[in-house]
Structure formats: structure tokens, C-alpha cells
Design an enzyme around this catalytic site. Structure first.
Site, PDB file in Angstrom:
ATOM      1  N   CYS A  41      12.904 -42.881  46.485  1.00  0.00           N
ATOM      2  CA  CYS A  41      11.949 -42.574  47.554  1.00  0.00           C
ATOM      3  C   CYS A  41      10.586 -43.127  47.132  1.00  0.00           C
ATOM      4  CB  CYS A  41      11.874 -41.064  47.784  1.00  0.00           C
ATOM      5  SG  CYS A  41      13.471 -40.387  48.286  1.00  0.00           S
TER       6      CYS A  41
ATOM      7  N   SER B  17      14.548 -32.761  52.630  1.00  0.00           N
ATOM      8  CA  SER B  17      13.309 -33.525  52.451  1.00  0.00           C
ATOM      9  C   SER B  17      13.158 -34.489  53.615  1.00  0.00           C
ATOM     10  CB  SER B  17      13.378 -34.305  51.134  1.00  0.00           C
ATOM     11  OG  SER B  17      13.371 -33.400  50.052  1.00  0.00           O
ATOM     12  N   LEU B  18      12.424 -34.076  54.621  1.00  0.00           N
ATOM     13  CA  LEU B  18      12.331 -34.885  55.841  1.00  0.00           C
ATOM     14  C   LEU B  18      11.212 -35.927  55.738  1.00  0.00           C
ATOM     15  CD1 LEU B  18      13.710 -35.151  58.609  1.00  0.00           C
ATOM     16  CD2 LEU B  18      11.928 -33.673  59.534  1.00  0.00           C
TER      17      LEU B  18
ATOM     18  N   GLU C 225      12.456 -31.887  32.544  1.00  0.00           N
ATOM     19  CA  GLU C 225      11.551 -30.744  32.474  1.00  0.00           C
ATOM     20  C   GLU C 225      11.980 -29.632  33.433  1.00  0.00           C
ATOM     21  OE1 GLU C 225       7.485 -32.300  30.603  1.00  0.00           O
ATOM     22  OE2 GLU C 225       7.649 -32.665  32.734  1.00  0.00           O
TER      23      GLU C 225
ATOM     24  N   ASN D 222       1.237 -35.457  45.598  1.00  0.00           N
ATOM     25  CA  ASN D 222       0.638 -35.478  44.261  1.00  0.00           C
ATOM     26  C   ASN D 222       0.779 -36.881  43.700  1.00  0.00           C
ATOM     27  OD1 ASN D 222      -0.032 -32.559  43.594  1.00  0.00           O
ATOM     28  ND2 ASN D 222       2.040 -32.455  44.420  1.00  0.00           N
TER      29      ASN D 222
ATOM     30  N   CYS E 279      12.196 -23.893  38.550  1.00  0.00           N
ATOM     31  CA  CYS E 279      12.477 -25.197  39.153  1.00  0.00           C
ATOM     32  C   CYS E 279      13.307 -25.999  38.157  1.00  0.00           C
ATOM     33  CB  CYS E 279      11.147 -25.890  39.456  1.00  0.00           C
ATOM     34  SG  CYS E 279      11.373 -27.499  40.229  1.00  0.00           S
TER      35      CYS E 279
ATOM     36  N   SER F 238      17.620 -28.480  47.269  1.00  0.00           N
ATOM     37  CA  SER F 238      16.849 -29.417  48.078  1.00  0.00           C
ATOM     38  C   SER F 238      17.503 -30.798  48.030  1.00  0.00           C
ATOM     39  CB  SER F 238      15.416 -29.512  47.527  1.00  0.00           C
ATOM     40  OG  SER F 238      14.707 -30.561  48.167  1.00  0.00           O
TER      41      SER F 238
ATOM     42  N   CYS G 239      16.641 -40.558  38.966  1.00  0.00           N
ATOM     43  CA  CYS G 239      17.272 -40.463  40.284  1.00  0.00           C
ATOM     44  C   CYS G 239      17.490 -41.872  40.802  1.00  0.00           C
ATOM     45  CB  CYS G 239      16.378 -39.691  41.258  1.00  0.00           C
ATOM     46  SG  CYS G 239      17.143 -39.478  42.894  1.00  0.00           S
TER      47      CYS G 239
ATOM     48  N   CYS H 182       7.935 -40.939  45.057  1.00  0.00           N
ATOM     49  CA  CYS H 182       8.443 -40.006  44.043  1.00  0.00           C
ATOM     50  C   CYS H 182       8.521 -40.675  42.676  1.00  0.00           C
ATOM     51  CB  CYS H 182       9.826 -39.511  44.457  1.00  0.00           C
ATOM     52  SG  CYS H 182      10.624 -38.522  43.186  1.00  0.00           S
TER      53      CYS H 182
ATOM     54  N   GLU I 293      18.681 -35.909  42.402  1.00  0.00           N
ATOM     55  CA  GLU I 293      19.212 -35.537  43.716  1.00  0.00           C
ATOM     56  C   GLU I 293      20.467 -34.690  43.473  1.00  0.00           C
ATOM     57  OE1 GLU I 293      18.689 -35.482  47.094  1.00  0.00           O
ATOM     58  OE2 GLU I 293      20.657 -34.545  46.973  1.00  0.00           O
TER      59      GLU I 293
HETATM   60  N1  SAH Z   1      16.002 -34.954  45.171  1.00  0.00           N
HETATM   61  C1  SAH Z   1      15.761 -33.767  45.903  1.00  0.00           C
HETATM   62  C2  SAH Z   1      15.088 -32.658  45.126  1.00  0.00           C
HETATM   63  C3  SAH Z   1      13.938 -32.991  44.189  1.00  0.00           C
HETATM   64  S1  SAH Z   1      12.353 -33.299  44.758  1.00  0.00           S
HETATM   65  C4  SAH Z   1      14.980 -34.085  47.159  1.00  0.00           C
HETATM   66  O1  SAH Z   1      14.465 -35.186  47.277  1.00  0.00           O
HETATM   67  O2  SAH Z   1      14.933 -33.214  48.021  1.00  0.00           O
HETATM   68  C5  SAH Z   1      11.669 -31.811  45.485  1.00  0.00           C
HETATM   69  C6  SAH Z   1      10.661 -32.160  46.584  1.00  0.00           C
HETATM   70  O3  SAH Z   1       9.465 -32.769  46.068  1.00  0.00           O
HETATM   71  C7  SAH Z   1      11.251 -33.125  47.592  1.00  0.00           C
HETATM   72  O4  SAH Z   1      10.984 -32.702  48.905  1.00  0.00           O
HETATM   73  C8  SAH Z   1      10.506 -34.397  47.260  1.00  0.00           C
HETATM   74  O5  SAH Z   1      10.500 -35.284  48.352  1.00  0.00           O
HETATM   75  C9  SAH Z   1       9.132 -33.888  46.884  1.00  0.00           C
HETATM   76  N2  SAH Z   1       8.306 -34.861  46.153  1.00  0.00           N
HETATM   77  C10 SAH Z   1       8.716 -35.890  45.365  1.00  0.00           C
HETATM   78  N3  SAH Z   1       7.641 -36.581  44.903  1.00  0.00           N
HETATM   79  C11 SAH Z   1       6.534 -35.977  45.389  1.00  0.00           C
HETATM   80  C12 SAH Z   1       5.135 -36.215  45.247  1.00  0.00           C
HETATM   81  N4  SAH Z   1       4.665 -37.216  44.492  1.00  0.00           N
HETATM   82  N5  SAH Z   1       4.283 -35.362  45.865  1.00  0.00           N
HETATM   83  C13 SAH Z   1       4.737 -34.335  46.597  1.00  0.00           C
HETATM   84  N6  SAH Z   1       6.048 -34.059  46.773  1.00  0.00           N
HETATM   85  C14 SAH Z   1       6.950 -34.880  46.179  1.00  0.00           C
HETATM   86 FE1  SF4 Z   2      15.350 -38.710  44.154  1.00  0.00          FE
HETATM   87 FE2  SF4 Z   2      14.416 -36.574  45.514  1.00  0.00          FE
HETATM   88 FE3  SF4 Z   2      12.742 -38.246  44.198  1.00  0.00          FE
HETATM   89 FE4  SF4 Z   2      13.973 -39.090  46.412  1.00  0.00          FE
HETATM   90  S1  SF4 Z   2      12.449 -37.403  46.260  1.00  0.00           S
HETATM   91  S2  SF4 Z   2      13.766 -40.257  44.491  1.00  0.00           S
HETATM   92  S3  SF4 Z   2      15.964 -38.071  46.208  1.00  0.00           S
HETATM   93  S4  SF4 Z   2      14.278 -36.914  43.284  1.00  0.00           S
END
Ligand code: SAH
Ligand code: SF4
Length: 363
Positions: free
Chosen positions: A108, A212-213, A84, A291, A97, A190, A104, A111, A159
Site C-alpha cells: 500500500c 482498510s478502505l 514490534e 503518520n 497491537c 484488520s 508485507c 504504509c 496482512e
Molecule cells: N495489513 C492490515 C493490518 C495492518 S495495518 C491492513 O492493512 O488492514 C493497520 C492499519 O494502519 C491499516 O488500516 C493501515 O492501512 C493503516 N496504516 C498503514 N500505514 C499507515 C500510516 N502511515 N499512517 C496511518 N495509518 C496507516
Molecule cells: Fe500490508 Fe496493511 Fe501495510 Fe497494506 S496497509 S502494505 S496490507 S500492512
């Protein structure tokens, strides 16, 4: 193909380099995907291209408009997966976006894309095709309606640094004047912290960087972002600092993304620890209230908890933004994007995907 790749391609055909410019303009300025219509190429060349080349826009499965102006597309990719793309208009700007992978592999814990598993990388064409389709969708290639896409964030599925070459080629076209001509400051990659790839990126790219810290210490980050066990926080911050150091203008900062999860990383002591961690690090901080999606096991913090966290950072002198939710009526808001990964181990599971949108500013 990037400009350099197209030039090499035409030379390999025994033709002239400048054909690359002509083709780039047809595709990315005029929005023309039919080689027959590229009239300045000459009949013979067009015939040759029809046999060996392909200009194919993404296959749109659905398009939805939110009451707030957000538009979301689902794209079917070769092999059967679904990704999407979301366009978020906001005053004079509109941020697209884009996704870089189907699924991925990094998993994480918070996510939904990670939970889907990994299917495959998107090609450079499939990534830049998302920009193409957004502009085409508003009939804006030739209409002079103004810019449909002013900013791009690589924050959709995947990623980006694990799909290095294709992402770099696609970003090249975003910046290229003969294609989209977006300024390097307005394209943001990111990453969750693939350090060797980030070091490599520093040598070839000047786009804006977001990391993404999500946690102020390694023990906590290990549980949220598994790649931290390989490249811990200090190593990541070092690499990000090195990235800034390679940029030609020295006023830039890294965006630190911090998804706030109730009871996990949203307490005032986490904020205070974050202040210490980032004290000398050139950054702005972007807080993303979590979220939820099915089976996530996590909760979004209350508005009060978010404000409390925010205030600790602002009082310490940081620039802090909080993302607000856009497009939730069409499930385009953060936490609501539904991709689909055709994967042997987790076939066809559908999850909601976080996609909170950008929002300014506080602090
Ligand atoms: N893989 C990359 C980019 C995609 S995600 C990364 O991890 O940086 C973009 C941002 O959304 C990242 O900071 C990710 O950690 C965050 N994200 C992922 N799932 C989320 C959720 N359920 N709620 C809020 N932010 C989320
Ligand atoms: Fe992949 Fe980014 Fe989601 Fe982590 S937050 S699983 S790196 S898309």
C-alpha cells in the site's frame, strides 16, 4: 498449538487428550515455559516432551515505556527479522497491537511495512507469543493483578489474511478459556481486503472485523491499496457484509478504517462520496490521520481538515472515531514502529511504521 492440535498431539503419543488442558494452562495461564516445571504431567511424559517439543518465548530485543503508559517491544524472529508489538493501556482496558508477518507483500502506497517488502509469515507461536510476552512483562501471569491485555488488534506488521492458518490458530488461543479467554468482540482482525480469505474466515471465525478502505471509489483506492485492482470496493464490502451475516449475534458492525492523507483523500467531496458508499453498510468509521515516515511522499492533514471530514460523516449519522497518537515519545505511535525485514531486494532498510492508537470517540 491450539487445544484441538494439542489433543491430537497427545493422542498421537498414545497419551490422553486431557494433557492438552494441562499444558495449555501451564503455558497460557501460569506463564510457564519450562517443561520440567509442568509437574502434573508425570516424569516420563515430561522427559518425552523435552526431546520432541519446545516451549519458547519470543526473544525480546528491546522494551520501551512511554510517559503515557504505552509499552513497546521489539522481537527478533528466527531468520533475523524484527517485529514490534505495542500495548496501549486506556482506562480499564489495554489493547495489544500484534504483528502477523515480517514485512508485507501488498505494498500500500502510504504504509512503511509495505515499503519494507515481505520476509515471511509469523508462526502461530510467534503471534500468540506476543500476547504471552506482554502479560509476562508485567509479571502478571500469577499475580492476580488483573488483566494486562483486554483487547487484541491484528494491526501490527503484515496482512493477517495472507497468513491465514497461523492467524486463525493464534486467534483461537486468544479466545480459548484455557488460554487467554478474551471475548471474540475484543479481538479485531484488520485486512486490506483479501476477499477469498475473508470469505473463508467467515466460515471459521467470529472475531471483530476491520477493513482498510482509505478511499470512497475504485479509481482512488487503486492508487493507494493495490489489491483493490483484484478485489474492488463493491466486492470487498460484499464479502464484509457476508462475514457479518455469518456471525451468531446480529448486532455487530464492521470497522471501516480510513487513513486521511493531505490533499489525496481528505477533501469534503471524498467524505460525501464515502457517505453515499456506506449509507446502507453496517459499520462504524475510524479515521486515522496519516503518520509520515521517510520517503513516504505524503503529508498528515491539518486538524481542521480532519474535523471537517469527520463532521460530514457525523452529520450523515455515522459513528466516527479518530485515532489519537499514543507513545510517540518512544516511537510507538502510529507511523513510528520500526520493524526490520531481511530481504534480498531491499536489505535492512528501516522505516518508521504507522501505529496510531485507538481512541474514542466522537460522534
Ligand atoms: N495489513 C492490515 C493490518 C495492518 S495495518 C491492513 O492493512 O488492514 C493497520 C492499519 O494502519 C491499516 O488500516 C493501515 O492501512 C493503516 N496504516 C498503514 N500505514 C499507515 C500510516 N502511515 N499512517 C496511518 N495509518 C496507516
Ligand atoms: Fe500490508 Fe496493511 Fe501495510 Fe497494506 S496497509 S502494505 S496490507 S500492512
Amino acid at each position: 498449538m491450539t487445544r484441538a492440535q494439542l489433543e491430537a498431539f497427545f493422542e498421537s503419543l498414545g497419551d490422553k487428550k486431557f494433557r492438552a488442558q494441562q499444558v495449555l494452562k501451564w503455558i497460557h495461564h501460569q506463564g510457564v515455559a519450562d517443561i520440567e516445571q509442568m509437574t502434573n504431567l508425570g516424569k516420563n511424559l515430561r522427559q518425552q516432551l523435552l526431546e520432541i517439543a519446545e516451549v519458547r518465548p519470543p526473544e525480546i530485543v528491546s522494551q520501551q515505556d512511554s510517559e503515557d503508559g504505552t509499552r513497546k517491544w521489539a522481537i527478533r524472529v528466527d531468520g533475523g527479522g524484527l517485529v514490534e508489538t505495542v500495548l496501549i493501556p486506556d482506562g480499564n482496558r489495554a489493547t495489544l497491537c500484534v504483528s502477523s508477518q515480517v514485512g508485507c507483500s501488498l505494498d500500500c502506497s502510504f504504509c512503511s511495512t509495505g515499503k519494507q517488502g515481505f520476509q515471511r509469515d509469523l508462526s502461530a507461536a510467534e503471534i500468540i507469543g506476543q500476547v504471552w510476552l506482554a502479560i509476562d512483562s508485567y509479571d502478571a501471569f500469577q499475580s492476580g493483578k488483573g488483566r494486562v491485555v483486554t483487547n487484541v488488534v491484528l494491526m501490527g506488521m503484515g496482512e493477517p489474511l495472507l497468513n491465514f492458518d497461523n492467524v486463525v490458530s493464534a486467534m483461537d488461543l486468544m479466545l480459548e478459556d484455557l488460554a487467554y479467554g478474551i471475548s471474540k468482540r475484543r479481538v479485531t482482525l484488520s485486512t486490506s481486503g483479501v476477499v477469498p480469505a475473508l470469505d473463508k474466515l467467515a466460515e471459521v471465525s467470529e472475531v471483530s472485523l476491520a477493513i482498510s478502505l482509505h478511499a470512497p471509489n475504485d479509481a482512488l483506492r487503486n492508487t493507494l491499496v493495490p489489491i483493490n485492482k483484484k478485489y474492488p470496493i463493491a466486492v470487498l464490502l460484499n464479502s464484509a457484509r457476508n462475514y457479518l451475516g455469518k456471525q451468531t449475534d446480529n448486532k455487530r458492525v464492521v470497522t471501516v478504517e480510513y487513513t486521511l492523507i493531505a490533499g489525496i483523500n481528505d477533501q469534503p467531496e471524498h467524505a460525501r462520496e464515502l457517505v453515499e458508499l456506506l449509507r446502507d453498510f453496517p459499520c462504524k468509521i475510524n479515521l486515522i490521520p496519516f503518520n509520515s515516515f521517510p520517503q513516504s511522499g505524503y503529508q498528515r492533514p491539518s486538524g481542521n481538515a480532519v474535523s471537517r471530514f469527520w463532521k460530514v460523516l457525523v452529520d450523515a449519522g455515522f459513528v466516527v472515531t479518530v485515532r489519537t497518537t499514543r507513545g510517540d515519545d518512544i516511537s510507538a505511535a502510529c507511523g513510528q514502529l520500526v520493524g526490520e525485514v531481511v530481504d534480498r531486494t531491499r536489505r535492512s532498510e528501516r522505516y518508521q511504521r504507522a501505529q496510531t492508537q485507538v481512541v474514542e470517540v466522537v460522534g
